[in-house]
Each structure stands twice: as structure tokens, then as C-alpha cells.
Design an enzyme around this catalytic site. Structure first.
Site, PDB file in Angstrom:
ATOM      1  N   SER A  95       0.825  -1.206   0.000  1.00  0.00           N
ATOM      2  CA  SER A  95       0.000   0.000   0.000  1.00  0.00           C
ATOM      3  C   SER A  95       0.861   1.257   0.000  1.00  0.00           C
ATOM      4  CB  SER A  95      -0.960  -0.025   1.187  1.00  0.00           C
ATOM      5  OG  SER A  95      -1.914   0.993   1.093  1.00  0.00           O
ATOM      6  N   ASP A 238      -2.650   6.230  -4.267  1.00  0.00           N
ATOM      7  CA  ASP A 238      -1.500   5.592  -3.646  1.00  0.00           C
ATOM      8  C   ASP A 238      -1.099   4.377  -4.489  1.00  0.00           C
ATOM      9  OD1 ASP A 238      -3.809   4.168  -2.982  1.00  0.00           O
ATOM     10  OD2 ASP A 238      -2.996   3.479  -1.073  1.00  0.00           O
ATOM     11  N   ASP A 240      -1.414   1.142  -4.377  1.00  0.00           N
ATOM     12  CA  ASP A 240      -2.371   0.073  -4.706  1.00  0.00           C
ATOM     13  C   ASP A 240      -3.750   0.619  -5.056  1.00  0.00           C
ATOM     14  OD1 ASP A 240      -3.123   0.687  -2.056  1.00  0.00           O
ATOM     15  OD2 ASP A 240      -3.706  -1.379  -1.645  1.00  0.00           O
ATOM     16  N   ASP A 242      -6.276   2.291  -3.721  1.00  0.00           N
ATOM     17  CA  ASP A 242      -7.538   2.209  -2.988  1.00  0.00           C
ATOM     18  C   ASP A 242      -7.893   3.545  -2.346  1.00  0.00           C
ATOM     19  OD1 ASP A 242      -5.590   2.178  -1.013  1.00  0.00           O
ATOM     20  OD2 ASP A 242      -6.413   0.462   0.074  1.00  0.00           O
TER      21      ASP A 242
END
Length: 445
Positions: A95, A238, A240, A242
Site C-alpha cells: 500500500s 497511492d 495500490d 484504494d
């Protein structure tokens, strides 16, 4: 060390999270999930390729069929589990952590992240590290090439937006995907919404040319490109993908806290519903003030996406999220999703001729300050006890660390789920008042 929590597993690649370690998690996932297909995907970190290949091969050795989505947003893997017969899945991602890190997130059959009890059971299986024999019927690894397109179709089809109205606006949007998992997905989504798209940092190579979190201080390049191109807004995600942050047409970052508020404002205008929004303890009080104006309500959970999702299920909420730019819409799937966030922000922009800066100015305005301290040598319970009586005129909440709340401000102290730190967040009508609250906490420590 490996950090294990309700957010999965994270650690420095090669030092703590190695291909050999990932095998033990693949075996545990195989033992824990019921029989059936497992979905996988990863962000763009170079280390992710070997980790996911190692885990997929191990799962196939054990007889599992794995559908590998490749480099895709974390919510895309969640969407794929939600809309197939997969019994669960996993994502190789750290992340917002720096590129030296990588991690694993685990999905249940309902596409939500593992609950706390799931994580505890999985970690016990990992620690036991029992050998497993080859399956008599080895599984197969299938490459899913259309996961992003399927996800996009779902996002532009949600009922609480007006797709045709958005497309007629022909918004000009700059997207900064930090060369992460959203590098292909976000531009493709915006183009399907009729936007003129300007891309920066949209090569999914894991070269994070700015800070990984979409915080205002990391969005200077995006701000400049928005101004230079006369864009209607800038979007940043970001690694990833999400979480979504918005920069206005003047090149000013609104702060990722306002992604959720703008999306919620459009949702309430579009649907006319009275909603019970679910957000975590560290999310801006602006969502509460907005809800009040629409005779709606806000319920709060502990920090962590799965905690928000579980509370949404408990109170039957259709809309929730976290103040880090994470929008959760039940209709699409129960997970933070920057694609859903982008669609809903654009939908709010399409409702009137107001600019995004004017929309932001019309919302309840508060300033949030985020600080942290190193956890080494510190017992979080001792810290909580030390500050417990610091504010005798505040409402106290201890479901996640300790939070002090007044009518127009709050301060929250808690141990991070993803880093070896203690987070201290505060919000007030202006930044100075928020800083005073944080300083009072830090002086006590």
C-alpha cells in the site's frame, strides 16, 4: 520484522518478507480457505513479481486454481472476488509504505479483507509451518487480462451517478498514479467518463517518484500540471489505488479527507436518501456536519478498512469509508476504491456548474493535522493511561486507542496497523487549534 495485523502482513523485502516466507503464507491460505478458486493480484513494486509467482506456484502445487489479475488496483481484486465464484484471494502490496517494503492482504469469499479472527487463525497456521504434500491433481494458473475493464464497467454503472451527465461535461482531469497499480486503471476509467485525461506518473513500474501517500506535500507536480493545462481537477492515488486525493482547478490540494465528503455530498444530492455513513474514528468531522444538513447520520468504527466494513454490515449502511481518501460503496463491493471515489467526485462536479474549489468551499470546513511518533520502547497502553485524564471536558472513546471529542474538534491517538509508529491526529476549525491539541498530547508523553 514482519508487521502482522488486520491489514495483513508487511515487511522489508528480502530482509523479512522473502519468497520463502511467502510460501508459508500460500500454504496457510490454502489450508484456511474452503475448496475453490483463489484470485490474486499485485501492485507495481518490482519485488511483487517474484512474490506473487512464488505464491501462485505453491497454490497450484497444492491443487488450487489461481486466477492472476496481474498489476491491478487492490479494489479490482476485491471486485473480481465479489463477482466470481472465487472462495477468496490475496494481493501482494505494501500500500502506502515505501518501495523497500512489500506485503500481503487476504480476502474472504465475500471480497472483504480477513477479519481479525481470520488473521489470527491464518497466522497460527503460518507459525506451525507444516509441510504439505503435492496434490495428486495440480491446479492451474490463469491470467485474467480484463479485470480492470470489468471493474470499470461496474463503476460507471452504479445507480447513484448520472453517467450521461458526467460525459457531457467533458472534464479535463490530470491523474497522478505514482507509477503504481492504478496507472492503467484510472486513465481508462476517466476516458470512459468522457474526460480529457492528462497522465503523470502513470507507468506501472513501481518507480514511486513522489511520496507514496497522496498527501498535499506530495502533490506539487500534480498541482503544477493542473494549472498549466487549465484542468478542472487533479486526481492522485497511492500505490495500490484504494485511496484518492483531489487537487482543485487552482492547483490546491483539498486534502484526502475531503474526497469522502465530496463523494458523500453528491451521493446525498443524487439519491435524496437519508444515509447512515460509516467512517473510522480518525475521519474528518466534516462528514458529521454534512450529514446533519441532510438529516443523515454518521456511525464510527475503529481504524482499518475491515472495521469500517463490518460496522457497515452491522448497521446496514450503503456508504462508508476512511478519511485517508478511501470511499466504500456497497453497490460496487465492500472495500475502499479509488475508482469508485473518482466516479463519485466527478458526479458531484457534474451536478452543477460550480468548480471543484467552489464545491469544496460550500462544505463544512475543518483542518486536520496528522503526526506520529516512533513506537520503539513505548507501551501503547501506558501511553493511553497517561493521557486519559488530560481533557476533562471531552467525550472519550477507547475502541481504538483513545480519542477526545468536542463539538468542533477532536484528537485521536492510536497504534498504527501498518507501521511501527503511534499516530496522533487532530482536527479543529483551523490548523493552529489542531496543532495545540497534538502538542498537548506530545508534551504529556
Amino acid at each position: 520484522m514482519l508487521i502482522r495485523s488486520i491489514s495483513g502482513v508487511r515487511g522489508l523485502y528480502k530482509s523479512y518478507l522473502t519468497p520463502e516466507i511467502s510460501i508459508s503464507y500460500a500454504k496457510a491460505l490454502h489450508k484456511y480457505l474452503p475448496e475453490g478458486v483463489i484470485m490474486s493480484g499485485r501492485d507495481s513494486r518490482p519485488s511483487g513479481e517474484l512474490l506473487i509467482d512464488t505464491m501462485n506456484q505453491e497454490l497450484a502445487r497444492l491443487g488450487r486454481t489461481v486466477i492472476d489479475c496481474g498489476i491491478v488496483p487492490t479494489p479490482t481484486v476485491q471486485f473480481m472476488v465479489h463477482n466470481t465464484e472465487a472462495v477468496g484471494g490475496y494481493i501482494v502490496t505494501a500500500s502506502h509504505n515505501p518501495i523497500e517494503w512489500n506485503g500481503l492482504k487476504f480476502l474472504r469469499s465475500d471480497s472483504t479483507f480477513f477479519h481479525a479472527e481470520d488473521c489470527e487463525k491464518l497466522f497460527r497456521i503460518v507459525d506451525a509451518n507444516k509441510d504439505l504434500e503435492d496434490s495428486r491433481n495440480p491446479g492451474m494458473i490463469w491470467q485474467e487480462k480484463n479485470a480492470i475493464q470489468k471493474h470499470i464497467i461496474s463503476c460507471v454503472s452504479i445507480e447513484c451517478i448520472d453517467l450521461n451527465r458526467i460525459q457531457r461535461k467533458n472534464f479535463k482531469i490530470v491523474i497522478d498514479a505514482v507509477n503504481g497499480a492504478g496507472s492503467n486503471a484510472l486513465p481508462a476509467l476517466l476516458e470512459s467518463l468522457g474526460c480529457e485525461v492528462i497522465e503523470i506518473n502513470c507507468e506501472p513500474n513501481g518507480n514511486f517518484t513522489r511520496g507514496t501517500e497522496p498527501l498535499p506535500e506530495h502533490l506539487k507536480e500534480l498541482s503544477k500540471v493542473v494549472i498549466a493545462n487549465g484542468a478542472d481537477a487533479g486526481f492522485a492515488v497511492d500505490p495500490d489505488a484504494d485511496r484518492l486525493a483531489v487537487v482543485n482547478e487552482k492547483g490546491i490540494p483539498l486534502g484526502e479527507e475531503y474526497t469522502l465528503v465530496i463523494a458523500a455530498d453528491g451521493y446525498l444530492i443524487e439519491t435524496g436518501r437519508k444515509e447512515n455513513f460509516v467512517v473510522n474514528l480518525s475521519t474528518s468531522i466534516a462528514i458529521d456536519k454534512l450529514a446533519e444538513t441532510y438529516n443523515s447520520h454518521v456511525t464510527r468504527s475503529a481504524v482499518g478498512e475491515i472495521n469500517v466494513v463490518n460496522k457497515m454490515n452491522e448497521v446496514n449502511s450503503a456508504f462508508g469509508g476512511e478519511g485517508n481518501g478511501g470511499v466504500i460503496l456497497r453497490e460496487c463491493h465492500l472495500g475502499r476504491d479509488s475508482l469508485v471515489g473518482a466516479v463519485m467526485v466527478l458526479n458531484r462536479m457534474s451536478i452543477s456548474d460550480s468548480s471543484i474549489s467552489e464545491i469544496h468551499s460550500s462544505l463544512p470546513r475543518f483542518e486536520i493535522v496528522k503526526d506520529k511518533i516512533d513506537i520503539e520502547g513505548i507501551d501503547i497502553e501506558v501511553v493511553i493511561e497517561r493521557v486519559n485524564s488530560l481533557f476533562d471536558d471531552a467525550t472519550i472513546d477507547k475502541i481504538d486507542g483513545i480519542k477526545f471529542t468536542w463539538d468542533d474538534r477532536w484528537v485521536h491517538l492510536r497504534k498504527s496497523n501498518t507501521e511501527p509508529i503511534i499516530r496522533i491526529y487532530a482536527e479543529a476549525p483551523d490548523q493552529n487549534q489542531a496543532l495545540v491539541l497534538i502538542d498537548q498530547i506530545k508534551k504529556t508523553l
